[in-house]
Scaffold this active site. Structure first.
Site, PDB file in Angstrom:
ATOM      1  N   LYS A 162      36.586   6.189  29.549  1.00  0.00           N
ATOM      2  CA  LYS A 162      36.321   7.616  29.741  1.00  0.00           C
ATOM      3  C   LYS A 162      37.491   8.325  30.414  1.00  0.00           C
ATOM      4  CE  LYS A 162      31.302   7.095  29.808  1.00  0.00           C
ATOM      5  NZ  LYS A 162      31.177   7.514  28.405  1.00  0.00           N
ATOM      6  N   GLU A 252      27.324   8.006  24.244  1.00  0.00           N
ATOM      7  CA  GLU A 252      27.300   6.670  23.650  1.00  0.00           C
ATOM      8  C   GLU A 252      26.001   6.037  24.116  1.00  0.00           C
ATOM      9  OE1 GLU A 252      27.220   3.128  22.596  1.00  0.00           O
ATOM     10  OE2 GLU A 252      28.279   2.851  24.485  1.00  0.00           O
ATOM     11  N   CYS A 286      25.780  -2.853  23.981  1.00  0.00           N
ATOM     12  CA  CYS A 286      25.064  -1.811  23.245  1.00  0.00           C
ATOM     13  C   CYS A 286      25.125  -2.006  21.738  1.00  0.00           C
ATOM     14  CB  CYS A 286      25.603  -0.433  23.627  1.00  0.00           C
ATOM     15  SG  CYS A 286      27.380  -0.266  23.425  1.00  0.00           S
ATOM     16  N   GLU A 464      34.362   7.558  21.278  1.00  0.00           N
ATOM     17  CA  GLU A 464      35.281   7.094  22.312  1.00  0.00           C
ATOM     18  C   GLU A 464      36.352   6.253  21.636  1.00  0.00           C
ATOM     19  OE1 GLU A 464      33.383   7.106  26.509  1.00  0.00           O
ATOM     20  OE2 GLU A 464      32.412   5.488  25.390  1.00  0.00           O
TER      21      GLU A 464
END
EC number: 1.2.1.8
Length: 490
Positions: A162, A252, A286, A464
């Site tokens: 990030k 996300e 994830c 991202e």
């Protein structure tokens, strides 16, 4: 007694006391040890961080592109020098095996920072000719102050994913790590300061999402929110961010990703991929391929190969370099995963292995759950529909390609998908029909810095990594220039 001293907030290039006076504990999930008391940021602390970021961003944005690039490259060097030190801390906080955190977590975060550091001088606008006497040029300008809200499964990697594009584009970031795993984000802040990032350009606020996260999403001086976490929380963050001041958002979110193994697949390779896609990082990824679709003709052979590989998993103390499977991140999360496992049993999925907490010896003090494989699963089972975020594989049988793809797409999620086949035409045909933002053919899980990652449907908004992400940390200013006379209609 905690292992480490009380952890403060990081604002304006230094550690500062939280004004709230409140703290929370971060726990080693391998043994229940209290690692540290961590100070909880107040609304006043959020305001301090925002004002610090506003001032720091002005200094940062005024630097030349090459100056910013050199500073970020210096941070990359520091991250790599301290890889083992940071990995050891990440292992304590998350429970991930040391062999994993050394090879993946800091390494992949530093790779992303290096990638964006190299792109800083390439941020440029366009020149658009209109006529002989007039043209338009565009400028890509930083947004200003942005906020990142991280998840607990990859604390330092997410903080870097990030902050790297945000800082490369000339922004300042306020980062809120998960309160479950807050320690390495604070170390990253130290590294940025040591590398020469101006005070206030990367601040870290620890605390709960319900409080600190909410205050950040509502703050009128924050221009963008980048969030990683569950879908239900992401919806709340997005609603708050847009209703407060029309902030840009990157989300996300969750996934229930399908892995389709076609009849012509190399079953050894397919089993390797399926086991990695479900049990790496104890299943707390994830993008995990938790819905494994196998052709009916191959079911028995595939299951045998999966079980053979599960038996080779080395569950153990994360500090032991031979361990490749550690505890879950926390005791509450362990209880959640065990609840899903009981649901699978109750709904008559056939349990091939695992299915329980590991309590033998010292493991009883930790949040260990055995690698679990269910088969003969149906699409309506809870373990097939909902994101578990743990070491639970669901095997589903199909009869033809169209059926497999239809069932793979029958989910509210669309984060990742993959196929295993030796037929190149089938591979691309299937991938083009799968509703997912991240797809793999004959592999699984790698997310290099150059690759944009993010989901379809309720798995997220925006991306991202990759070039596209850098652009979304800037805004375009269009300027028309007239060199000739100005003709008024009045």
């Amino acid at each position: 007694m905690a292992r480490f001293e009380e952890q403060k907030l990081y604002i304006g290039g230094r550690y500062v006391e939280a004004s709230s006076g409140a703290t929370f504990e971060t726990i080693n999930p391998a043994n229940g040890e209290v690692l540290a008391k961590v100070q909880r940021a107040s609304r006043e602390d959020v305001e301090r961080a925002v004002q610090s970021a506003v001032e720091g961003q002005k200094v940062w944005a005024a630097m030349t592109a090459m100056q910013r690039s050199r500073i970020l490259r210096r941070a990359v060097d520091l991250l790599r020098e301290r890889n083992d030190e940071l990995a050891a801390l990440e292992t304590l906080d998350t429970g991930k095996p040391l062999a994993e955190t050394r090879a993946v977590d800091i390494v992949t975060g530093a790779d992303v920072l290096e990638y964006y550091a190299g792109l800083v001088p390439a941020i440029e606008g366009e020149q658009i000719p209109l006529r002989e006497t007039s043209f338009v040029y565009t400028r890509r300008e930083p947004l200003g102050v942005v906020a990142g809200i991280g998840a607990w499964n990859y604390p330092v990697q997410i903080a870097l994913w990030k902050s790297a594009p945000a800082l490369a584009a000339g922004n300042a970031m306020i980062f809120k790590p998960s309160e479950v795993t807050p320690l390495t984000a604070l170390k990253l802040a130290e590294i940025y300061t040591e590398a020469g990032v101006p005070d206030g350009v990367f601040n870290v606020l620890t605390g709960s999402g319900r409080e600190v996260g909410q205050w950040l999403t509502e703050h009128p001086l924050i221009e963008k929110i980048s969030f990683t976490g569950g879908t239900s929380t992401g919806k709340k963050v997005m609603a708050s961010a847009s209703s407060s001041s029309l902030k840009e958002v990157t989300m996300e979110l969750g996934g229930k990703s399908p892995l389709i193994i076609f009849p012509d697949a190399d079953l050894d390779r397919a089993a390797d991929i399926a086991v990695m896609a479900n049990f790496f990082s104890s299943g707390q990824v994830c993008t995990n391929g938790t819905r494994v679709f196998i052709h009916r003709s191959q079911q028995a052979r595939f299951e045998a190969k999966v079980l053979e590989r599960v038996q080779r998993i080395r569950l153990g103390d994360p500090q032991d370099e031979n361990t490749n499977f550690g505890p879950l991140v926390s005791f509450p999360h362990m209880e959640s995963v065990l609840g899903y496992i009981e649901s699978g049993k109750a709904q008559k999925a056939r349990l091939l292995c695992g299915g329980e907490r590991v309590t033998e010896g010292a493991f009883g003090n930790g949040a260990y759950v055995a690698p679990t494989v269910f088969t003969d699963c149906s699409d309506d089972m809870t373990i097939v529909r909902e994101e578990i975020f743990g070491p639970v594989m669901s095997i589903l049988v199909y009869d033809d390609e169209d059926e497999a793809i239809r069932r793979a797409n029958d989910t509210e999620y669309g984060l990742a998908a993959g196929v295993v086949t030796q037929d190149l035409a089938r591979a691309h045909r299937a991938i083009h029909r799968l509703e997912a933002g991240i797809c793999w053919i004959n592999t699984w899980g790698e997310s290099p810095a150059e690759m944009p990652v993010g989901g379809y449907k309720q798995s997220g908004v925006g991306r991202e990594n990759g070039l596209t992400t850098l652009a979304h940390y800037t805004r375009i200013k269009s300027v028309q220039v007239e060199l000739g006379d100005y003709a008024s209609v009045f």
